[in-house]
Structure formats: C-alpha cells, structure tokens
Motif scaffolding. Sequence first.
Motif, PDB file in Angstrom:
ATOM      1  N   ASP A  67     -25.508   3.394  32.364  1.00  0.00           N
ATOM      2  CA  ASP A  67     -26.485   4.468  32.222  1.00  0.00           C
ATOM      3  C   ASP A  67     -27.382   4.477  33.457  1.00  0.00           C
ATOM      4  O   ASP A  67     -27.131   3.768  34.434  1.00  0.00           O
ATOM      5  N   GLU A  68     -28.441   5.262  33.420  1.00  0.00           N
ATOM      6  CA  GLU A  68     -29.290   5.418  34.598  1.00  0.00           C
ATOM      7  C   GLU A  68     -30.077   4.160  34.928  1.00  0.00           C
ATOM      8  O   GLU A  68     -30.564   3.991  36.039  1.00  0.00           O
ATOM      9  N   GLU A  69     -30.212   3.240  33.950  1.00  0.00           N
ATOM     10  CA  GLU A  69     -30.918   1.974  34.191  1.00  0.00           C
ATOM     11  C   GLU A  69     -29.938   0.830  34.510  1.00  0.00           C
ATOM     12  O   GLU A  69     -30.326  -0.338  34.508  1.00  0.00           O
ATOM     13  N   GLU A  70     -28.689   1.192  34.793  1.00  0.00           N
ATOM     14  CA  GLU A  70     -27.629   0.217  35.096  1.00  0.00           C
ATOM     15  C   GLU A  70     -27.278  -0.667  33.905  1.00  0.00           C
ATOM     16  O   GLU A  70     -26.712  -1.747  34.078  1.00  0.00           O
ATOM     17  N   ASN A  71     -27.631  -0.246  32.685  1.00  0.00           N
ATOM     18  CA  ASN A  71     -27.126  -0.944  31.504  1.00  0.00           C
ATOM     19  C   ASN A  71     -25.648  -0.609  31.332  1.00  0.00           C
ATOM     20  O   ASN A  71     -25.254   0.556  31.451  1.00  0.00           O
ATOM     21  N   VAL A  72     -24.839  -1.599  31.038  1.00  0.00           N
ATOM     22  CA  VAL A  72     -23.411  -1.363  30.848  1.00  0.00           C
ATOM     23  C   VAL A  72     -23.189  -0.756  29.461  1.00  0.00           C
ATOM     24  O   VAL A  72     -23.650  -1.300  28.456  1.00  0.00           O
ATOM     25  N   VAL A  73     -22.489   0.368  29.415  1.00  0.00           N
ATOM     26  CA  VAL A  73     -22.240   1.046  28.147  1.00  0.00           C
ATOM     27  C   VAL A  73     -20.763   1.042  27.771  1.00  0.00           C
ATOM     28  O   VAL A  73     -20.412   1.364  26.636  1.00  0.00           O
ATOM     29  N   GLY A  74     -19.883   0.699  28.703  1.00  0.00           N
ATOM     30  CA  GLY A  74     -18.457   0.668  28.406  1.00  0.00           C
ATOM     31  C   GLY A  74     -17.689  -0.029  29.504  1.00  0.00           C
ATOM     32  O   GLY A  74     -18.157  -0.119  30.654  1.00  0.00           O
ATOM     33  N   TYR A  75     -16.519  -0.552  29.169  1.00  0.00           N
ATOM     34  CA  TYR A  75     -15.652  -1.220  30.139  1.00  0.00           C
ATOM     35  C   TYR A  75     -14.207  -0.803  29.889  1.00  0.00           C
ATOM     36  O   TYR A  75     -13.752  -0.766  28.743  1.00  0.00           O
ATOM     37  N   SER A  76     -13.482  -0.467  30.959  1.00  0.00           N
ATOM     38  CA  SER A  76     -12.071  -0.092  30.842  1.00  0.00           C
ATOM     39  C   SER A  76     -11.209  -1.003  31.700  1.00  0.00           C
ATOM     40  O   SER A  76     -11.610  -1.402  32.800  1.00  0.00           O
ATOM     41  N   PHE A  77     -10.034  -1.286  31.189  1.00  0.00           N
ATOM     42  CA  PHE A  77      -9.047  -2.097  31.904  1.00  0.00           C
ATOM     43  C   PHE A  77      -7.775  -1.277  32.040  1.00  0.00           C
ATOM     44  O   PHE A  77      -7.208  -0.820  31.054  1.00  0.00           O
ATOM     45  N   ILE A  78      -7.317  -1.073  33.287  1.00  0.00           N
ATOM     46  CA  ILE A  78      -6.108  -0.304  33.569  1.00  0.00           C
ATOM     47  C   ILE A  78      -5.024  -1.286  34.011  1.00  0.00           C
ATOM     48  O   ILE A  78      -5.271  -2.139  34.859  1.00  0.00           O
ATOM     49  N   PHE A  79      -3.812  -1.165  33.478  1.00  0.00           N
ATOM     50  CA  PHE A  79      -2.775  -2.125  33.841  1.00  0.00           C
ATOM     51  C   PHE A  79      -1.396  -1.551  33.539  1.00  0.00           C
ATOM     52  O   PHE A  79      -1.260  -0.546  32.830  1.00  0.00           O
ATOM     53  N   TYR A  80      -0.393  -2.195  34.088  1.00  0.00           N
ATOM     54  CA  TYR A  80       0.987  -1.834  33.793  1.00  0.00           C
ATOM     55  C   TYR A  80       1.382  -2.466  32.456  1.00  0.00           C
ATOM     56  O   TYR A  80       1.196  -3.664  32.251  1.00  0.00           O
ATOM     57  N   THR A  81       1.947  -1.670  31.572  1.00  0.00           N
ATOM     58  CA  THR A  81       2.290  -2.174  30.249  1.00  0.00           C
ATOM     59  C   THR A  81       3.385  -3.234  30.290  1.00  0.00           C
ATOM     60  O   THR A  81       3.565  -3.977  29.324  1.00  0.00           O
ATOM     61  N   SER A  82       4.089  -3.346  31.400  1.00  0.00           N
ATOM     62  CA  SER A  82       5.111  -4.382  31.525  1.00  0.00           C
ATOM     63  C   SER A  82       4.500  -5.782  31.468  1.00  0.00           C
ATOM     64  O   SER A  82       5.203  -6.762  31.185  1.00  0.00           O
ATOM     65  N   LEU A  83       3.195  -5.882  31.698  1.00  0.00           N
ATOM     66  CA  LEU A  83       2.528  -7.182  31.609  1.00  0.00           C
ATOM     67  C   LEU A  83       2.546  -7.729  30.186  1.00  0.00           C
ATOM     68  O   LEU A  83       2.348  -8.921  29.972  1.00  0.00           O
TER      69      LEU A  83
END
Length: 440
Positions: free
Chosen positions: A179-195
């Motif tokens: 958000d505007e105060e640099e509070n973390v509101v979400g995290y995403s992880f992108i990867f190859y499903t072969s892992l």
Amino acid sequence: MRRCPKCGFPLNEKDKYCENCGEDCSAVEDSETAETVSLNEPKNEQKEKLKKQWKIAGIVFGAFVLVFAGILALVLLVPHSSSSSNTNTKTKSSLTEPTTVDNSIDGKGYYYFDNKFNEETVDKFMSAFDDEGSMGDLGLGVKFDDFKYQQDYLLLGKKVSEYKQVDFNGKTGAYIFTDEEENVVGYSFIFYTSLLVDITTDNVYKVKQTTGRVGAWLYALSDYKSYDSCESTAAHFFREFAVDMRDDTLKDSYYYNGYTMLCVTQSDQAALTFLVTDSDFTDKNGNAVFTAVTGTDNSSNTDTSGASEESSDAKPDKVSDSEIEKAEELLKEEPYGMDDQSDTYLEENGIDVDEYHNRLNVYDAIHYYLSDVTLDAQRNEDGSITMKYTGTHTVFGEGEYITYIVDIENKTVYYDSASYDWLLDQDFYATDVYNDLVSY
C-alpha cells in the motif's frame, strides 16, 4: 545464654562487645530469659495476641482472594483474539493459531501481512531460505533493488502497487504488493509447473523453489509467525495444488492456516498469490479481488497546449534508437541456455567454444526462433523499457511474440511473464546451438 547476633560467639553476662568479631552486643538479651518471659505471659494476653494475629491473617487472605477474583474475571470476560480482530501482538504461532494482524479491511475478512517491504524484509527472506545452503546450490540471489515497480491495482477497492523480481534465468519470480505506506498486502510466486512433478523429492531445486521459497517469503513478511509454521503452510498448499493439477481439478483458490492462495495457470506456468485472510474470504469476495487501475495521471509525460517546453525531469514516451541499441546490447549480455557441456567436450566435437558461449544469450535466442522480427519498444513508468519482439516462430507460425523488460540505467534484464505468447526453452536452445556448431 547471650550470643553475638553477628557471628553467634558465646558472650559473658557483662560483655558489651563480641570478643570474636567486635560487634556491639550491649542490647543483646539472654535468649532463655526472653523465652521465659514469653512463656510466663498471662494466658489472657496470649489469647488476645492470637486473636489479633488471626484477624490480620484473615484480612490479608481476603485481599488476596479479591485480587485473584478480579484477575480471573478479566481473563474470562475480555474476548480472546479471533481471525476477525485487530491486534499488535507478535507471537511465534503454531499451525492452529488464528491469523490476526493489523489493518483489517472491515467486513471483508482480509488483513495485511505484519511487515513492511524494505531491505530488512528481503534480508530476512534470504537468511531463512538459505538455512540449508540452497542459495549457493541454486545460484539464487535476491536484493531489495532487484524489485522493480510494475503497475498499480485496486485490492478490494484499496490502491496497491506491484513490484516484480525475476531470478534463475526467468524460471521463478516474485511479486510483492504494497500500500502507500509500504505495508505488504499480498505476495505472488510465479514458477514453471514442472517443478511440482514430485514435491516429495529431496532435490534442492524442486523443493526449495516451491515449498521453501514460499515458506521463507511468508516468514519474512509475517513477523508474528514462526518459520516452521510458514514452511508447513507452503508445503500444504503445494501438495493440494500438485494433486489437483494432476487430477485436472484445480480450484481458483485454497485456504489454510490464515492464508488464502489464489491460483492462475497459463501454459506451463502458474502464479500463486497469497493473502492473509479469514477462511470465508473467497465466499465473501470471490477470486477476482485485484483490479488494474485505469486512468493513471501521466500529465508529466504528455504535452499540453500551454506548454512551451517539456520538463527536464519528464521522460519522453518514445524510446530513442540509441536507447534501443543499448537495451539490445544488454539482451546480448544476458545469459540464456542450460550450458551443461564442458569446454573439453565441445572441443572434442569440433565446436568453436567462444562462438557457442557467445550465442547463449537472450537476444540470439529470440532471433533463433523468430524470423521477420518486428520490435515494439515502450517506456514504463519506472524508466525501464518493454521490448516486445513479434515474428514467425519456427514451430508455432506467424504472430508469435515474446517480451523482455530492460532497465538501461541499472543494467538489468528480466522476462515479462505477465505478457507472452510462447516461451524460450533453455534446454532446447542450448541443444539447438550445439547441433548447429557440431562437426559430424
């Protein structure tokens, strides 16, 4: 007999000072005399003393009972924290502890991660993820400056900013939403499903790039949780994801241990987004909780009728030829291809070693698979350049494209997994280059 109160040495009847230690003993009485006086007190006086002593003891005990009852009442009457309450308490939680963090969005069952997005957060992720030496095994390094601003979204009506970091030659990536105060509101992880072919394997790459990677991020972003709790949560999610993907029953979202995981899959990649929520979050809000912000004010980059001269701080929309040239030079320097062949092996097969290594870069790989290439170069808000190459693919035909983002100032290159049509396969490319150069 009189004795010294300090050292216990026997005293004569008239001794004023102890012969042994010199203590002043003039006030010391004969202990037997004192006991005799006490024993010879009238019985009535002794009874009165006992009554007073019991009365005092009763008052003290009664006060203690009242205090204890008050404390017990507070414990029983004050509501315990639940997953829908706000609290500043930071504890090492177990898997059964409810998720409670600050800044809940009222009525929507959604909470912020209990941390800011800064260098300390990234350092905490690095230290947790590297516990088993996995950083060295993978050649993975993450710095705060590696995260680049992408765009703004609305998360349940609240404006948030997306920051992206890609590593390991584009095989995995992380998105942080603040958000505007640099509070973390979400995290995403992108990867190859072969892992996720075998999540139970001991192979460092597969385990650490999935369970360990996400567990370490959840731990870094959530101070109130233990690392073991976060890693167990990540393992649970990936087991569910892997099983459902195999059975073709993949859901849009999963809930476990205070987190909702939103799932998006495309081709052979997956994007998993983690939010701190109540268990009924998706029932209340659905899965499409992120909305791209439209109508962004770009007035600083747009000419107006009254402007006689562009501001010196403004970046022009058009990307110059010299900038494109610099960007493509960085693409030529960016390593690409799984280089598993030793120089000795290459030489034994008549391959020019320098030419082989020089061709293992992003730029040459793009032009190896695409012919009749056209380039669309667009400047991003953070000053980086999106390089979109479109052409005829050797397998898939016309209209195929691939996109990389190049930051000339910081000399960084990363694959734009949010916008692609086909993927460069590092194993195939290295093999194709080898076959082109080998002398049979």
